[in-house]
Design a protein around this motif. Structure first.
Motif, PDB file in Angstrom:
ATOM      1  N   TYR A 177       0.928  -1.116   0.040  1.00  0.00           N
ATOM      2  CA  TYR A 177      -0.013  -0.015  -0.097  1.00  0.00           C
ATOM      3  C   TYR A 177       0.930   1.348  -0.067  1.00  0.00           C
ATOM      4  CZ  TYR A 177      -4.090  -2.929   1.331  1.00  0.00           C
ATOM      5  OH  TYR A 177      -4.969  -3.825   1.269  1.00  0.00           O
ATOM      6  N   PRO A 178       0.646   2.046  -0.910  1.00  0.00           N
ATOM      7  CA  PRO A 178       1.460   3.354  -0.875  1.00  0.00           C
ATOM      8  C   PRO A 178       1.040   4.256   0.396  1.00  0.00           C
ATOM      9  CG  PRO A 178       0.011   3.416  -2.668  1.00  0.00           C
ATOM     10  CD  PRO A 178      -0.367   2.080  -2.137  1.00  0.00           C
ATOM     11  N   THR A 179       1.967   4.845   0.886  1.00  0.00           N
ATOM     12  CA  THR A 179       1.929   5.985   2.125  1.00  0.00           C
ATOM     13  C   THR A 179       2.797   7.079   1.668  1.00  0.00           C
ATOM     14  OG1 THR A 179       3.601   5.066   3.454  1.00  0.00           O
ATOM     15  CG2 THR A 179       1.329   3.950   3.594  1.00  0.00           C
ATOM     16  N   ASP A 180       2.608   8.043   2.569  1.00  0.00           N
ATOM     17  CA  ASP A 180       3.362   9.134   2.488  1.00  0.00           C
ATOM     18  C   ASP A 180       4.902   8.969   2.641  1.00  0.00           C
ATOM     19  OD1 ASP A 180       1.254  10.822   1.760  1.00  0.00           O
ATOM     20  OD2 ASP A 180       1.105  11.500   3.908  1.00  0.00           O
ATOM     21  N   ASN A 181       5.048   7.833   3.532  1.00  0.00           N
ATOM     22  CA  ASN A 181       6.669   7.592   3.782  1.00  0.00           C
ATOM     23  C   ASN A 181       6.686   6.153   3.050  1.00  0.00           C
ATOM     24  OD1 ASN A 181       6.783   9.534   5.418  1.00  0.00           O
ATOM     25  ND2 ASN A 181       5.596   8.402   6.953  1.00  0.00           N
ATOM     26  N   GLU A 182       7.049   5.066   3.765  1.00  0.00           N
ATOM     27  CA  GLU A 182       7.565   3.952   2.790  1.00  0.00           C
ATOM     28  C   GLU A 182       6.108   3.024   2.581  1.00  0.00           C
ATOM     29  OE1 GLU A 182      10.925   1.853   2.573  1.00  0.00           O
ATOM     30  OE2 GLU A 182      11.046   4.055   2.354  1.00  0.00           O
ATOM     31  N   PRO A 183       6.176   2.528   1.412  1.00  0.00           N
ATOM     32  CA  PRO A 183       5.187   1.594   1.195  1.00  0.00           C
ATOM     33  C   PRO A 183       4.857   0.518   2.240  1.00  0.00           C
ATOM     34  CG  PRO A 183       6.520   1.548  -0.472  1.00  0.00           C
ATOM     35  CD  PRO A 183       7.027   2.255   0.337  1.00  0.00           C
ATOM     36  N   VAL A 184       3.449   0.371   2.687  1.00  0.00           N
ATOM     37  CA  VAL A 184       3.309  -0.747   3.758  1.00  0.00           C
ATOM     38  C   VAL A 184       3.173  -2.102   2.873  1.00  0.00           C
ATOM     39  CG1 VAL A 184       1.560  -1.631   5.532  1.00  0.00           C
ATOM     40  CG2 VAL A 184       2.085   0.477   5.384  1.00  0.00           C
TER      41      VAL A 184
END
Ligand SMILES: Nc1ncnc2c1ncn2[C@@H]1O[C@H](COP(=O)(O)OP(=O)(O)OP(=O)(O)O)[C@@H](O)[C@H]1O
Length: 257
Positions: A16-23
């Motif tokens: 899952y894309p996030t603002d930081n590292e993808p989860v």
């Protein structure tokens, strides 16, 4: 028994894309699902169970790996996969019957066939007598039965159940389990169900998948037959014996509860 391969998942990874590292929610999951499997997925909270269901439903696309249904890639949700969530999310402005008729109507079936299908599935979930009521007049268990009938009315190749009884009281939950077991046995459906309840999985499933902590992968699979071999005729509950208890402990240890 027909062992037709319905779903084939290879090396499935979901980030899952996030603002930081993808989860990374799923990490290289392999899974085959055949006709009349009753799969129950167990695992710690956040291990990717819903993500796996969402991929099968067509709501989430894999980041890597393949997911085939009847040998074909899946572009998005369709009526081949019926989904029931923890909350029934029925159309509140439609009667119970209209909710169940919705899928067959969208399919463009003739009116008599739509009525026949809705009556059949409403009868199967014991709701014919409230068919003309709006959903808000129903109890939580009744709403879940409407959601089940609505999903079944599309006659999907696989039924996906995401904690469908999680919000119900203990007794209603047992009744729902009995109902789903009976429908599965009668109609030879294929079911993929997420649950947090090991007893529920043991009393319903033919294959129990245990997932690891996030990023989720399937760490162990158990083939079980408690639902076939030891259902009490009167109570509909599974007979708990030493094998059952030993397996229950093993699964709880794996989930690390
Ligand atoms: N849309 C999203 N964006 C970012 N991360 C997400 C998103 N959806 C899920 N996740 C993360 O992916 C991981 C798996 O989530 P998922 O909901 O699939 O787990 P689960 O096993 O179904 O959880 P639970 O048992 O608590 O319902 C979790 O770490 C979650 O925080």
């Amino acid at each position: 028994m027909n062992n037709e391969l319905i779903i084939e998942i290879d090396n499935l990874t979901v980030d899952y894309p996030t603002d930081n590292e993808p989860v990374r929610a799923l990490d290289r999951v392999d899974l085959k699902i055949c006709q009349h499997d009753f799969i129950c997925v167990l695992g710690p909270s956040g291990c990717g169970k819903s993500t796996l269901l969402n991929v099968i439903a067509g709501f989430t696309q894999p980041s890597d790996g393949t997911f085939l249904m009847h040998g074909q890639p899946v572009a998005g949700p369709d009526r081949q996969r019926g989904v029931v969530f923890q909350s029934a999310s029925l159309y509140p402005w439609m009667s119970v019957r209209k909710n169940v008729e919705f899928g067959p109507k969208i399919k463009g079936l003739p009116a008599t066939e739509i009525t026949r299908i809705a009556s059949h599935y409403l009868e199967q979930v014991h709701l014919l007598e409230v068919a003309d009521q709006p959903p808000f007049q129903l109890s939580g268990g009744m709403k879940q039965r409407v959601a089940l009938a609505r999903a079944l009315a599309n006659e999907p190749a696989i039924l996906l159940l995401d904690e469908p009884f999680g919000a119900l009281d203990a007794l209603t939950r047992i009744h729902m389990q009995q109902l789903v077991r009976k429908i599965w046995q009668q109609d030879q459906n294929t079911i993929f169900m997420i649950t947090h309840d090991v007893d529920e999985a043991l009393s319903l499933g033919t294959r129990l998948l245990v997932m690891s902590k996030c990023p989720g992968t399937i760490i162990q699979e158990f083939s079980v037959d408690f639902c076939d071999r030891a259902i009490d005729e009167h109570t509909g509950r599974v007979h708990v014996d030493a094998d059952y208890l030993a397996l229950r402990e093993e699964i709880l240890d794996l989930i690390d509860v």
